[in-house]
Scaffold this active site. Sequence first.
Site, mmCIF file in Angstrom:
data_model
loop_
_atom_site.group_PDB
_atom_site.id
_atom_site.type_symbol
_atom_site.label_atom_id
_atom_site.label_comp_id
_atom_site.label_asym_id
_atom_site.label_seq_id
_atom_site.Cartn_x
_atom_site.Cartn_y
_atom_site.Cartn_z
ATOM 1 N N ASN A 140 -2.086 -5.399 -1.646
ATOM 2 C CA ASN A 140 -1.712 -5.606 -0.880
ATOM 3 C C ASN A 140 -0.446 -5.666 0.067
ATOM 4 O OD1 ASN A 140 -3.611 -6.456 2.026
ATOM 5 N ND2 ASN A 140 -4.071 -8.645 0.602
ATOM 6 N N THR A 177 0.721 -0.982 -0.017
ATOM 7 C CA THR A 177 0.483 0.083 -0.240
ATOM 8 C C THR A 177 0.698 1.729 -0.206
ATOM 9 O OG1 THR A 177 -1.506 -0.897 2.008
ATOM 10 C CG2 THR A 177 -2.226 0.907 1.017
ATOM 11 N N THR A 229 -3.224 -0.041 -3.719
ATOM 12 C CA THR A 229 -2.106 -0.986 -3.066
ATOM 13 C C THR A 229 -2.942 -1.726 -3.658
ATOM 14 O OG1 THR A 229 -2.810 -1.892 -0.895
ATOM 15 C CG2 THR A 229 -4.087 -2.001 -1.809
#
Length: 593
Positions: free
Chosen positions: A414, A394, A412
Amino acid sequence: MRIHQEGAIHLTFCALLTSAAVLLGTTVAKAGTPPPLTSEQGVVAADHELASRVGASVLANGGNAMDAAAATALALGVVSPLSSGIGGGGFALVYDAEAGETRAFDFRESAPEALTPESFLVDGEPDASLAQRGGLAVGVPGEVAGLSHLVETFGNLPFSQSVAPPCRLAHAGFSLGWFVATQAGPFADRVSDPDSLAGWLYDDGEPARRGDHVRRPRLARTLHYLGRYGPEAFYEGPIGRDIVDTVQSDGGVMTMDDLANYEVIEREPVTGSYRDYEIASMPLPSSGGLVILKALGILEAYEDATGFSFADEPPGSSAPMHILAEALKHAFADRARYLGDADEARAVAERFLDPDRYAELAERIDPERVLLPERYGDQDLEAAAGVQPDDRGTSHFCVIDGEGNAVSLTTTINHYYGAKLVGEKSGVVLNNEIDDFAVEPGAENLFGLVQAAANVVGPGKRPLSSMSPTLVFEDGELVGCFGGSGGPRIISNTLQGFLNVFARGMDAAEAVSTPRIHHQWSPDELVVEDPPRDVAQALSARGHDIDLSTYITAVQAVVVREDGTREAASDPRKGGLPAAEPDRRGAGGEGDR
Ligand code: GLY
Protein backbone atom coordinates in the site's frame (compact mmCIF):
# COMPACT_ATOMS: atom_id res chain seq x y z
CA MET A 1 30.63 4.65 -2.33
CA ARG A 2 29.04 4.10 1.06
CA ILE A 3 27.83 0.78 2.34
CA HIS A 4 24.53 0.42 4.16
CA GLN A 5 22.98 -2.58 5.79
CA GLU A 6 20.30 -3.43 8.32
CA GLY A 7 21.83 -4.63 11.57
CA ALA A 8 25.16 -6.38 11.74
CA ILE A 9 24.14 -9.99 11.18
CA HIS A 10 26.64 -11.96 9.16
CA LEU A 11 25.04 -14.59 6.99
CA THR A 12 26.22 -17.04 4.45
CA PHE A 13 22.92 -18.95 4.07
CA CYS A 14 21.61 -17.80 0.77
CA ALA A 15 24.91 -18.07 -0.98
CA LEU A 16 24.48 -21.79 -0.39
CA LEU A 17 21.01 -21.78 -1.80
CA THR A 18 21.96 -20.14 -5.05
CA SER A 19 23.73 -22.19 -7.61
CA ALA A 20 23.47 -19.80 -10.54
CA ALA A 21 24.74 -16.28 -10.62
CA VAL A 22 21.69 -14.08 -10.25
CA LEU A 23 22.87 -11.25 -12.32
CA LEU A 24 24.72 -13.03 -15.06
CA GLY A 25 23.43 -14.39 -18.29
CA THR A 26 20.47 -12.12 -18.69
CA THR A 27 20.05 -9.33 -21.15
CA VAL A 28 19.05 -5.99 -19.78
CA ALA A 29 17.77 -2.99 -21.63
CA LYS A 30 19.92 0.12 -21.52
CA ALA A 31 18.55 3.10 -19.63
CA GLY A 32 17.22 5.96 -21.65
CA THR A 33 17.02 4.13 -24.97
CA PRO A 34 13.57 4.44 -26.47
CA PRO A 35 12.93 1.09 -28.21
CA PRO A 36 11.49 -1.82 -26.25
CA LEU A 37 13.57 -4.88 -25.43
CA THR A 38 12.76 -7.50 -28.05
CA SER A 39 13.32 -11.21 -27.77
CA GLU A 40 12.00 -14.51 -29.00
CA GLN A 41 12.70 -15.99 -25.56
CA GLY A 42 11.11 -15.27 -22.22
CA VAL A 43 11.04 -11.69 -20.96
CA VAL A 44 10.36 -9.93 -17.68
CA ALA A 45 9.32 -6.29 -17.38
CA ALA A 46 9.46 -5.05 -13.77
CA ASP A 47 9.83 -1.55 -12.42
CA HIS A 48 13.30 -2.34 -11.09
CA GLU A 49 16.12 -3.61 -13.29
CA LEU A 50 17.45 -6.07 -10.71
CA ALA A 51 14.04 -7.65 -10.24
CA SER A 52 13.68 -8.12 -14.01
CA ARG A 53 17.12 -9.73 -14.07
CA VAL A 54 16.25 -12.08 -11.24
CA GLY A 55 13.13 -13.20 -13.10
CA ALA A 56 15.08 -13.71 -16.33
CA SER A 57 17.73 -15.72 -14.48
CA VAL A 58 15.04 -18.11 -13.23
CA LEU A 59 13.78 -18.52 -16.80
CA ALA A 60 17.35 -19.23 -17.87
CA ASN A 61 17.61 -21.92 -15.21
CA GLY A 62 14.61 -23.83 -16.51
CA GLY A 63 11.85 -22.04 -14.66
CA ASN A 64 8.66 -21.01 -16.41
CA ALA A 65 6.79 -17.71 -16.17
CA MET A 66 5.24 -18.68 -12.83
CA ASP A 67 8.59 -19.62 -11.25
CA ALA A 68 10.06 -16.38 -12.60
CA ALA A 69 7.11 -14.36 -11.33
CA ALA A 70 7.61 -15.62 -7.78
CA ALA A 71 11.31 -14.74 -7.92
CA THR A 72 10.66 -11.32 -9.46
CA ALA A 73 8.11 -10.42 -6.78
CA LEU A 74 10.45 -11.53 -3.99
CA ALA A 75 13.31 -9.56 -5.54
CA LEU A 76 11.16 -6.43 -5.74
CA GLY A 77 10.60 -6.69 -2.00
CA VAL A 78 14.36 -6.74 -1.51
CA VAL A 79 15.41 -3.90 -3.80
CA SER A 80 12.34 -1.66 -3.53
CA PRO A 81 10.88 -2.30 -0.06
CA LEU A 82 8.91 0.91 0.00
CA SER A 83 6.41 -0.52 -2.53
CA SER A 84 5.99 -4.25 -2.02
CA GLY A 85 7.34 -7.32 -0.29
CA ILE A 86 6.43 -10.39 1.70
CA GLY A 87 4.71 -8.18 4.28
CA GLY A 88 2.06 -7.36 1.66
CA GLY A 89 -0.07 -9.05 -0.96
CA GLY A 90 -1.25 -8.88 -4.53
CA PHE A 91 -3.09 -10.27 -7.49
CA ALA A 92 -1.88 -12.42 -10.37
CA LEU A 93 -3.48 -13.10 -13.70
CA VAL A 94 -1.93 -16.24 -15.15
CA TYR A 95 -2.09 -17.57 -18.69
CA ASP A 96 -1.40 -21.29 -18.83
CA ALA A 97 -0.38 -21.79 -22.47
CA GLU A 98 -0.74 -25.57 -22.53
CA ALA A 99 -4.26 -25.49 -21.11
CA GLY A 100 -5.14 -22.30 -23.01
CA GLU A 101 -6.64 -20.95 -19.78
CA THR A 102 -6.48 -17.63 -17.99
CA ARG A 103 -6.77 -17.86 -14.20
CA ALA A 104 -6.90 -15.15 -11.54
CA PHE A 105 -5.36 -15.50 -8.06
CA ASP A 106 -6.15 -13.24 -5.14
CA PHE A 107 -3.48 -13.13 -2.45
CA ARG A 108 -4.46 -9.73 -1.14
CA GLU A 109 -4.18 -8.99 2.55
CA SER A 110 -7.27 -9.76 4.62
CA ALA A 111 -8.54 -8.06 7.75
CA PRO A 112 -7.70 -9.96 10.97
CA GLU A 113 -10.70 -11.74 12.52
CA ALA A 114 -10.80 -9.32 15.45
CA LEU A 115 -10.80 -6.18 13.28
CA THR A 116 -14.09 -4.28 13.10
CA PRO A 117 -15.10 -0.65 12.50
CA GLU A 118 -15.13 -0.27 16.30
CA SER A 119 -11.37 -0.96 16.36
CA PHE A 120 -10.91 2.50 14.86
CA LEU A 121 -13.05 4.46 17.33
CA VAL A 122 -11.29 6.88 19.63
CA ASP A 123 -13.62 8.50 22.18
CA GLY A 124 -16.51 7.27 20.05
CA GLU A 125 -15.20 8.90 16.87
CA PRO A 126 -13.59 7.02 13.97
CA ASP A 127 -9.90 7.80 13.66
CA ALA A 128 -8.88 6.83 10.14
CA SER A 129 -5.22 7.54 10.85
CA LEU A 130 -5.17 4.25 12.78
CA ALA A 131 -5.67 2.51 9.43
CA GLN A 132 -2.68 4.35 8.01
CA ARG A 133 0.11 3.61 10.40
CA GLY A 134 0.80 1.15 13.21
CA GLY A 135 -0.50 -2.27 14.18
CA LEU A 136 -4.18 -1.80 13.33
CA ALA A 137 -3.25 -0.79 9.78
CA VAL A 138 -1.68 -4.16 8.95
CA GLY A 139 -3.66 -6.71 6.94
CA VAL A 140 -2.79 -10.41 7.06
CA PRO A 141 -0.07 -10.69 4.39
CA GLY A 142 -0.84 -12.94 1.41
CA GLU A 143 2.31 -12.52 -0.68
CA VAL A 144 4.13 -15.68 0.37
CA ALA A 145 0.98 -17.82 0.07
CA GLY A 146 0.24 -16.39 -3.36
CA LEU A 147 3.71 -16.77 -4.81
CA SER A 148 4.21 -20.28 -3.47
CA HIS A 149 0.74 -21.22 -4.76
CA LEU A 150 1.68 -20.08 -8.28
CA VAL A 151 4.83 -22.16 -8.19
CA GLU A 152 3.13 -25.24 -6.72
CA THR A 153 0.28 -25.05 -9.22
CA PHE A 154 2.21 -24.27 -12.38
CA GLY A 155 5.94 -24.13 -11.76
CA ASN A 156 8.75 -26.24 -13.21
CA LEU A 157 10.98 -25.79 -10.17
CA PRO A 158 10.65 -26.07 -6.39
CA PHE A 159 9.69 -22.83 -4.63
CA SER A 160 13.14 -22.67 -3.05
CA GLN A 161 14.59 -21.99 -6.51
CA SER A 162 12.49 -18.86 -6.76
CA VAL A 163 13.49 -17.75 -3.27
CA ALA A 164 17.22 -18.30 -3.67
CA PRO A 165 18.13 -15.45 -6.08
CA PRO A 166 16.29 -12.74 -4.08
CA CYS A 167 17.79 -14.18 -0.89
CA ARG A 168 21.23 -13.86 -2.39
CA LEU A 169 20.50 -10.33 -3.52
CA ALA A 170 19.48 -9.34 0.02
CA HIS A 171 22.51 -11.05 1.48
CA ALA A 172 25.19 -9.89 -0.94
CA GLY A 173 23.69 -6.45 -1.40
CA PHE A 174 23.01 -4.34 -4.41
CA SER A 175 23.45 -0.88 -5.78
CA LEU A 176 20.60 1.39 -4.63
CA GLY A 177 18.39 2.40 -7.56
CA TRP A 178 17.54 6.06 -8.12
CA PHE A 179 13.83 5.65 -7.42
CA VAL A 180 14.31 4.21 -3.94
CA ALA A 181 17.16 6.64 -3.32
CA THR A 182 14.99 9.64 -4.15
CA GLN A 183 12.27 8.37 -1.82
CA ALA A 184 14.64 7.42 1.01
CA GLY A 185 14.95 10.91 2.44
CA PRO A 186 11.30 11.93 2.53
CA PHE A 187 9.91 8.60 3.72
CA ALA A 188 12.45 6.47 5.56
CA ASP A 189 12.48 8.72 8.63
CA ARG A 190 8.86 7.78 9.21
CA VAL A 191 9.50 4.10 9.85
CA SER A 192 9.15 2.99 13.41
CA ASP A 193 12.40 1.17 13.89
CA PRO A 194 15.41 2.92 12.43
CA ASP A 195 17.68 0.09 13.45
CA SER A 196 16.01 -2.46 11.29
CA LEU A 197 14.55 -0.64 8.31
CA ALA A 198 15.87 2.85 7.99
CA GLY A 199 19.23 1.68 9.27
CA TRP A 200 20.20 0.44 5.86
CA LEU A 201 18.91 3.57 4.19
CA TYR A 202 20.58 5.95 6.61
CA ASP A 203 24.14 6.51 7.64
CA ASP A 204 24.57 8.95 10.53
CA GLY A 205 21.28 10.57 9.60
CA GLU A 206 22.20 10.85 5.93
CA PRO A 207 19.87 9.05 3.51
CA ALA A 208 21.45 6.57 1.15
CA ARG A 209 22.21 7.80 -2.32
CA ARG A 210 21.81 6.25 -5.72
CA GLY A 211 24.62 3.79 -6.32
CA ASP A 212 25.35 3.17 -2.64
CA HIS A 213 25.83 -0.50 -1.90
CA VAL A 214 23.06 -1.67 0.42
CA ARG A 215 22.57 -5.02 2.12
CA ARG A 216 19.52 -6.52 3.82
CA PRO A 217 20.94 -9.37 5.93
CA ARG A 218 17.89 -9.58 8.21
CA LEU A 219 15.60 -10.06 5.27
CA ALA A 220 18.15 -12.44 3.73
CA ARG A 221 17.85 -14.65 6.79
CA THR A 222 14.06 -14.54 6.53
CA LEU A 223 14.21 -15.52 2.86
CA HIS A 224 16.63 -18.28 3.72
CA TYR A 225 14.09 -19.77 6.17
CA LEU A 226 11.40 -19.36 3.57
CA GLY A 227 13.45 -21.18 0.95
CA ARG A 228 14.41 -23.98 3.31
CA TYR A 229 11.15 -24.54 5.20
CA GLY A 230 8.56 -23.22 2.75
CA PRO A 231 5.51 -21.00 3.37
CA GLU A 232 4.89 -22.67 6.77
CA ALA A 233 7.90 -20.76 8.11
CA PHE A 234 5.92 -17.64 7.39
CA TYR A 235 2.36 -18.64 8.27
CA GLU A 236 3.02 -20.96 11.20
CA GLY A 237 6.64 -20.44 12.12
CA PRO A 238 9.14 -17.89 13.36
CA ILE A 239 8.61 -15.33 10.59
CA GLY A 240 4.91 -15.17 11.37
CA ARG A 241 5.62 -15.02 15.12
CA ASP A 242 7.82 -11.96 14.57
CA ILE A 243 5.15 -10.29 12.45
CA VAL A 244 2.39 -10.94 14.99
CA ASP A 245 4.59 -9.73 17.87
CA THR A 246 5.42 -6.57 15.96
CA VAL A 247 1.79 -5.88 15.08
CA GLN A 248 0.45 -6.61 18.56
CA SER A 249 3.10 -4.53 20.30
CA ASP A 250 1.92 -1.59 18.21
CA GLY A 251 -1.79 -1.89 19.03
CA GLY A 252 -2.79 -4.38 16.33
CA VAL A 253 -5.04 -7.41 16.68
CA MET A 254 -3.52 -9.90 14.22
CA THR A 255 -2.93 -13.38 15.63
CA MET A 256 -1.06 -16.51 14.60
CA ASP A 257 -4.50 -18.00 13.78
CA ASP A 258 -5.08 -15.21 11.28
CA LEU A 259 -1.84 -16.13 9.58
CA ALA A 260 -2.47 -19.88 9.72
CA ASN A 261 -5.97 -19.43 8.26
CA TYR A 262 -4.87 -17.20 5.38
CA GLU A 263 -5.99 -18.57 1.99
CA VAL A 264 -5.20 -17.76 -1.61
CA ILE A 265 -8.48 -17.43 -3.48
CA GLU A 266 -8.81 -18.36 -7.14
CA ARG A 267 -11.39 -16.13 -8.79
CA GLU A 268 -13.04 -15.94 -12.19
CA PRO A 269 -11.28 -13.25 -14.23
CA VAL A 270 -13.43 -10.41 -15.55
CA THR A 271 -13.44 -10.32 -19.33
CA GLY A 272 -14.50 -7.88 -22.00
CA SER A 273 -13.38 -6.54 -25.34
CA TYR A 274 -12.29 -3.47 -27.22
CA ARG A 275 -12.41 -3.76 -31.03
CA ASP A 276 -10.72 -7.07 -31.97
CA TYR A 277 -9.12 -7.61 -28.60
CA GLU A 278 -10.36 -9.73 -25.72
CA ILE A 279 -9.23 -8.48 -22.35
CA ALA A 280 -8.98 -10.44 -19.11
CA SER A 281 -8.37 -8.69 -15.83
CA MET A 282 -8.75 -8.95 -12.07
CA PRO A 283 -12.24 -9.20 -10.51
CA LEU A 284 -13.34 -8.03 -7.04
CA PRO A 285 -11.88 -7.28 -4.59
CA SER A 286 -10.05 -5.40 -7.28
CA SER A 287 -12.01 -2.68 -8.95
CA GLY A 288 -9.30 -2.49 -11.60
CA GLY A 289 -10.61 -4.97 -14.16
CA LEU A 290 -14.22 -3.81 -13.82
CA VAL A 291 -13.36 -0.13 -14.26
CA ILE A 292 -10.97 -0.72 -17.18
CA LEU A 293 -13.50 -2.86 -19.03
CA LYS A 294 -16.35 -0.45 -18.37
CA ALA A 295 -14.35 2.60 -19.49
CA LEU A 296 -13.23 0.78 -22.65
CA GLY A 297 -16.82 -0.32 -23.31
CA ILE A 298 -18.05 3.26 -22.98
CA LEU A 299 -15.23 4.52 -25.21
CA GLU A 300 -16.03 2.00 -27.94
CA ALA A 301 -19.76 2.75 -27.71
CA TYR A 302 -18.97 6.46 -28.02
CA GLU A 303 -16.81 5.83 -31.09
CA ASP A 304 -19.49 3.67 -32.68
CA ALA A 305 -22.22 6.23 -32.03
CA THR A 306 -20.31 9.34 -33.14
CA GLY A 307 -17.64 8.24 -35.62
CA PHE A 308 -14.98 9.67 -33.32
CA SER A 309 -11.84 7.53 -33.59
CA PHE A 310 -9.56 7.47 -30.60
CA ALA A 311 -6.89 5.81 -32.77
CA ASP A 312 -6.87 8.65 -35.31
CA GLU A 313 -6.49 11.47 -32.79
CA PRO A 314 -2.98 12.68 -31.92
CA PRO A 315 -2.26 11.33 -28.41
CA GLY A 316 -1.29 14.74 -27.02
CA SER A 317 -4.42 16.56 -28.20
CA SER A 318 -7.30 17.62 -26.00
CA ALA A 319 -10.14 15.77 -27.77
CA PRO A 320 -9.08 12.17 -26.93
CA MET A 321 -8.04 13.28 -23.44
CA HIS A 322 -11.50 14.72 -22.82
CA ILE A 323 -13.40 11.72 -24.20
CA LEU A 324 -11.24 9.28 -22.25
CA ALA A 325 -11.64 11.35 -19.07
CA GLU A 326 -15.42 11.30 -19.47
CA ALA A 327 -15.46 7.52 -19.96
CA LEU A 328 -13.26 7.10 -16.88
CA LYS A 329 -15.53 9.36 -14.81
CA HIS A 330 -18.58 7.22 -15.60
CA ALA A 331 -16.74 4.04 -14.62
CA PHE A 332 -15.10 5.49 -11.51
CA ALA A 333 -18.40 6.96 -10.29
CA ASP A 334 -19.87 3.46 -10.24
CA ARG A 335 -16.75 2.09 -8.59
CA ALA A 336 -17.22 4.49 -5.71
CA ARG A 337 -20.92 3.74 -5.40
CA TYR A 338 -20.97 -0.01 -5.48
CA LEU A 339 -17.73 -1.87 -5.18
CA GLY A 340 -16.12 -3.74 -2.30
CA ASP A 341 -15.43 -7.25 -1.02
CA ALA A 342 -19.09 -7.92 -0.29
CA ASP A 343 -21.87 -10.05 -1.78
CA GLU A 344 -23.92 -6.98 -2.67
CA ALA A 345 -20.97 -5.63 -4.67
CA ARG A 346 -20.55 -8.96 -6.49
CA ALA A 347 -24.23 -8.89 -7.35
CA VAL A 348 -23.73 -5.48 -8.97
CA ALA A 349 -20.55 -6.52 -10.82
CA GLU A 350 -22.48 -8.17 -13.67
CA ARG A 351 -24.57 -5.12 -14.23
CA PHE A 352 -21.41 -3.03 -14.01
CA LEU A 353 -20.28 -4.62 -17.28
CA ASP A 354 -23.62 -4.52 -19.09
CA PRO A 355 -22.96 -3.40 -22.73
CA ASP A 356 -26.42 -1.79 -22.92
CA ARG A 357 -25.36 0.50 -20.12
CA TYR A 358 -22.17 1.44 -22.01
CA ALA A 359 -24.23 2.87 -24.87
CA GLU A 360 -26.45 4.84 -22.48
CA LEU A 361 -23.47 6.32 -20.66
CA ALA A 362 -21.64 7.06 -23.93
CA GLU A 363 -24.67 9.00 -25.12
CA ARG A 364 -24.26 11.35 -22.20
CA ILE A 365 -20.72 12.33 -23.21
CA ASP A 366 -20.57 15.87 -24.57
CA PRO A 367 -17.40 16.42 -26.63
CA GLU A 368 -17.39 20.10 -25.70
CA ARG A 369 -18.29 20.07 -22.03
CA VAL A 370 -18.08 18.13 -18.78
CA LEU A 371 -21.31 17.13 -17.01
CA LEU A 372 -22.41 17.86 -13.48
CA PRO A 373 -20.75 15.26 -11.19
CA GLU A 374 -24.02 13.48 -10.36
CA ARG A 375 -24.61 12.81 -14.08
CA TYR A 376 -21.78 10.26 -14.21
CA GLY A 377 -22.35 6.56 -13.85
CA ASP A 378 -25.43 4.60 -13.01
CA GLN A 379 -28.33 6.79 -11.94
CA ASP A 380 -30.58 4.01 -10.72
CA LEU A 381 -28.99 3.49 -7.35
CA GLU A 382 -28.42 6.15 -4.80
CA ALA A 383 -24.82 7.28 -4.65
CA ALA A 384 -22.94 6.29 -1.52
CA ALA A 385 -20.30 8.73 -2.73
CA GLY A 386 -16.60 8.68 -2.62
CA VAL A 387 -13.27 8.04 -4.16
CA GLN A 388 -10.19 6.03 -3.43
CA PRO A 389 -7.16 6.54 -1.29
CA ASP A 390 -4.24 8.35 -2.84
CA ASP A 391 -1.76 5.55 -2.26
CA ARG A 392 1.56 5.44 -4.04
CA GLY A 393 3.31 2.18 -3.26
CA THR A 394 2.75 -0.95 -5.33
CA SER A 395 4.67 -2.56 -8.16
CA HIS A 396 3.59 -4.32 -11.33
CA PHE A 397 5.46 -6.69 -13.61
CA CYS A 398 4.79 -8.90 -16.62
CA VAL A 399 6.50 -12.18 -17.46
CA ILE A 400 6.02 -14.13 -20.68
CA ASP A 401 8.15 -17.23 -21.06
CA GLY A 402 9.37 -19.07 -24.14
CA GLU A 403 6.37 -21.43 -24.09
CA GLY A 404 3.90 -18.56 -24.07
CA ASN A 405 2.89 -18.80 -20.41
CA ALA A 406 2.28 -15.38 -18.93
CA VAL A 407 1.96 -13.81 -15.50
CA SER A 408 0.65 -10.31 -15.01
CA LEU A 409 1.22 -9.59 -11.33
CA THR A 410 0.64 -6.51 -9.19
CA THR A 411 1.91 -6.50 -5.62
CA THR A 412 1.78 -3.95 -2.83
CA ILE A 413 2.27 -3.00 0.78
CA ASN A 414 0.00 0.00 0.00
CA HIS A 415 1.62 3.31 1.01
CA TYR A 416 5.37 3.78 0.85
CA TYR A 417 6.75 1.60 3.65
CA GLY A 418 3.22 0.40 4.43
CA ALA A 419 2.29 0.76 8.11
CA LYS A 420 5.81 2.10 8.81
CA LEU A 421 6.36 -1.04 10.87
CA VAL A 422 9.00 -3.63 10.28
CA GLY A 423 9.39 -7.04 11.90
CA GLU A 424 12.20 -6.58 14.38
CA LYS A 425 13.77 -9.95 13.73
CA SER A 426 12.52 -10.70 10.24
CA GLY A 427 13.14 -7.34 8.57
CA VAL A 428 9.72 -7.70 6.88
CA VAL A 429 8.13 -4.33 6.06
CA LEU A 430 4.45 -4.57 6.99
CA ASN A 431 1.63 -3.33 4.81
CA ASN A 432 -1.03 -0.78 5.71
CA GLU A 433 -3.61 -2.29 3.38
CA ILE A 434 -6.37 -1.71 5.95
CA ASP A 435 -6.40 1.90 4.72
CA ASP A 436 -7.89 0.65 1.45
CA PHE A 437 -11.07 -0.06 3.48
CA ALA A 438 -13.45 2.57 4.73
CA VAL A 439 -13.17 2.27 8.53
CA GLU A 440 -16.83 3.20 8.91
CA PRO A 441 -19.63 3.89 6.41
CA GLY A 442 -19.38 7.55 5.53
CA ALA A 443 -16.17 8.10 7.50
CA GLU A 444 -13.39 10.01 5.83
CA ASN A 445 -9.90 8.61 5.57
CA LEU A 446 -6.75 10.68 5.91
CA PHE A 447 -7.31 12.18 2.48
CA GLY A 448 -10.82 13.34 3.28
CA LEU A 449 -12.22 10.56 1.12
CA VAL A 450 -15.34 8.51 1.66
CA GLN A 451 -16.05 5.08 0.18
CA ALA A 452 -18.96 2.78 -0.53
CA ALA A 453 -20.61 0.84 2.30
CA ALA A 454 -19.55 -2.42 0.61
CA ASN A 455 -15.95 -1.53 1.39
CA VAL A 456 -16.31 -1.06 5.14
CA VAL A 457 -13.71 -2.97 7.16
CA GLY A 458 -14.83 -6.33 8.57
CA PRO A 459 -13.28 -9.57 9.84
CA GLY A 460 -11.69 -11.59 7.04
CA LYS A 461 -12.67 -9.10 4.33
CA ARG A 462 -10.20 -7.95 1.70
CA PRO A 463 -10.09 -4.24 0.91
CA LEU A 464 -11.14 -2.86 -2.43
CA SER A 465 -8.13 -2.44 -4.70
CA SER A 466 -7.20 -0.66 -7.89
CA MET A 467 -4.56 -3.19 -8.90
CA SER A 468 -5.21 -4.21 -12.48
CA PRO A 469 -3.09 -7.08 -13.78
CA THR A 470 -4.35 -7.48 -17.32
CA LEU A 471 -3.82 -9.82 -20.27
CA VAL A 472 -4.89 -9.18 -23.86
CA PHE A 473 -5.81 -11.74 -26.53
CA GLU A 474 -6.57 -11.60 -30.24
CA ASP A 475 -8.32 -14.59 -31.79
CA GLY A 476 -7.53 -16.52 -28.63
CA GLU A 477 -3.77 -15.82 -28.86
CA LEU A 478 -2.00 -13.95 -26.10
CA VAL A 479 -0.83 -10.57 -27.46
CA GLY A 480 -0.24 -8.39 -24.42
CA CYS A 481 0.37 -8.06 -20.71
CA PHE A 482 -0.16 -4.77 -18.85
CA GLY A 483 -0.45 -3.37 -15.35
CA GLY A 484 0.83 -0.57 -13.19
CA SER A 485 1.31 1.05 -9.81
CA GLY A 486 0.01 4.27 -8.29
CA GLY A 487 -3.25 3.79 -6.38
CA PRO A 488 -6.37 4.57 -8.44
CA ARG A 489 -4.16 5.83 -11.26
CA ILE A 490 -3.23 2.21 -11.89
CA ILE A 491 -6.57 1.80 -13.61
CA SER A 492 -6.42 4.74 -16.00
CA ASN A 493 -2.72 4.23 -16.65
CA THR A 494 -3.02 0.52 -17.45
CA LEU A 495 -5.92 1.28 -19.75
CA GLN A 496 -3.84 3.89 -21.62
CA GLY A 497 -0.94 1.44 -21.96
CA PHE A 498 -3.35 -0.95 -23.69
CA LEU A 499 -4.86 1.76 -25.92
CA ASN A 500 -1.43 3.09 -26.89
CA VAL A 501 -0.47 -0.31 -28.28
CA PHE A 502 -3.71 -1.72 -29.60
CA ALA A 503 -5.53 1.43 -30.74
CA ARG A 504 -2.66 3.77 -31.52
CA GLY A 505 -0.13 1.25 -32.80
CA MET A 506 2.74 2.24 -30.49
CA ASP A 507 5.47 -0.16 -29.51
CA ALA A 508 5.60 -1.27 -25.88
CA ALA A 509 8.23 1.29 -24.84
CA GLU A 510 6.43 4.25 -26.40
CA ALA A 511 3.18 2.99 -24.91
CA VAL A 512 4.46 3.09 -21.34
CA SER A 513 6.42 6.35 -21.76
CA THR A 514 3.86 8.62 -23.45
CA PRO A 515 2.28 11.24 -21.13
CA ARG A 516 -0.98 10.08 -19.59
CA ILE A 517 -4.10 11.49 -18.00
CA HIS A 518 -6.12 10.38 -14.99
CA HIS A 519 -9.63 11.14 -13.75
CA GLN A 520 -11.39 9.24 -10.95
CA TRP A 521 -14.65 11.25 -10.84
CA SER A 522 -14.04 12.46 -7.31
CA PRO A 523 -12.18 14.68 -6.64
CA ASP A 524 -13.35 16.35 -9.84
CA GLU A 525 -9.88 16.98 -11.22
CA LEU A 526 -8.24 15.95 -14.46
CA VAL A 527 -4.60 15.00 -13.95
CA VAL A 528 -2.59 15.70 -17.10
CA GLU A 529 1.11 14.98 -17.45
CA ASP A 530 3.08 17.81 -19.03
CA PRO A 531 0.30 19.36 -21.09
CA PRO A 532 1.28 22.05 -23.62
CA ARG A 533 -0.40 25.33 -22.72
CA ASP A 534 -2.93 25.20 -25.57
CA VAL A 535 -3.99 21.66 -24.61
CA ALA A 536 -4.48 22.66 -20.97
CA GLN A 537 -6.50 25.66 -22.12
CA ALA A 538 -8.68 23.53 -24.40
CA LEU A 539 -9.39 21.12 -21.53
CA SER A 540 -10.17 23.96 -19.14
CA ALA A 541 -12.52 25.41 -21.70
CA ARG A 542 -14.48 22.15 -21.58
CA GLY A 543 -14.87 22.62 -17.82
CA HIS A 544 -12.05 20.43 -16.51
CA ASP A 545 -10.23 21.45 -13.38
CA ILE A 546 -6.66 20.62 -14.40
CA ASP A 547 -4.35 19.06 -11.81
CA LEU A 548 -0.68 19.26 -12.76
CA SER A 549 0.57 17.70 -9.54
CA THR A 550 1.95 14.33 -10.44
CA TYR A 551 3.03 11.46 -8.33
CA ILE A 552 4.88 8.62 -9.87
CA THR A 553 2.87 5.92 -11.54
CA ALA A 554 4.51 3.23 -13.61
CA VAL A 555 3.13 0.88 -16.24
CA GLN A 556 4.96 -2.24 -17.39
CA ALA A 557 4.06 -4.00 -20.63
CA VAL A 558 4.97 -6.98 -22.77
CA VAL A 559 3.51 -7.19 -26.26
CA VAL A 560 3.67 -10.37 -28.36
CA ARG A 561 3.95 -9.58 -32.07
CA GLU A 562 2.58 -11.76 -34.86
CA ASP A 563 5.93 -13.50 -35.44
CA GLY A 564 6.16 -14.40 -31.75
CA THR A 565 8.65 -11.67 -30.87
CA ARG A 566 8.12 -10.29 -27.38
CA GLU A 567 8.49 -6.55 -26.81
CA ALA A 568 9.09 -5.72 -23.17
CA ALA A 569 9.08 -2.28 -21.59
CA SER A 570 9.34 -0.82 -18.11
CA ASP A 571 8.06 2.65 -17.39
CA PRO A 572 10.84 5.26 -17.32
CA ARG A 573 8.95 7.10 -14.57
CA LYS A 574 10.34 4.64 -11.99
CA GLY A 575 13.53 3.94 -13.92
CA GLY A 576 12.83 0.22 -14.32
CA LEU A 577 14.28 -1.89 -17.11
CA PRO A 578 13.11 -5.19 -18.57
CA ALA A 579 15.29 -8.26 -19.03
CA ALA A 580 15.28 -11.19 -21.44
CA GLU A 581 16.18 -14.82 -20.97
CA PRO A 582 19.34 -15.61 -22.95
CA ASP A 583 18.77 -17.37 -26.24
CA ARG A 584 19.30 -21.03 -25.40
CA ARG A 585 19.74 -21.90 -29.06
CA GLY A 586 23.10 -20.17 -28.81
CA ALA A 587 22.30 -17.81 -31.65
CA GLY A 588 22.95 -14.28 -30.58
CA GLY A 589 22.14 -14.82 -26.93
CA GLU A 590 20.83 -11.35 -26.44
CA GLY A 591 17.63 -9.46 -26.73
CA ASP A 592 17.78 -6.49 -29.04
CA ARG A 593 17.21 -2.84 -28.48
N1 GLY B 1 -3.11 -0.50 -2.26
C1 GLY B 1 -3.20 -0.29 -3.64
C2 GLY B 1 -4.36 -0.97 -4.24
O1 GLY B 1 -4.63 -2.10 -3.87
O2 GLY B 1 -5.04 -0.41 -5.05
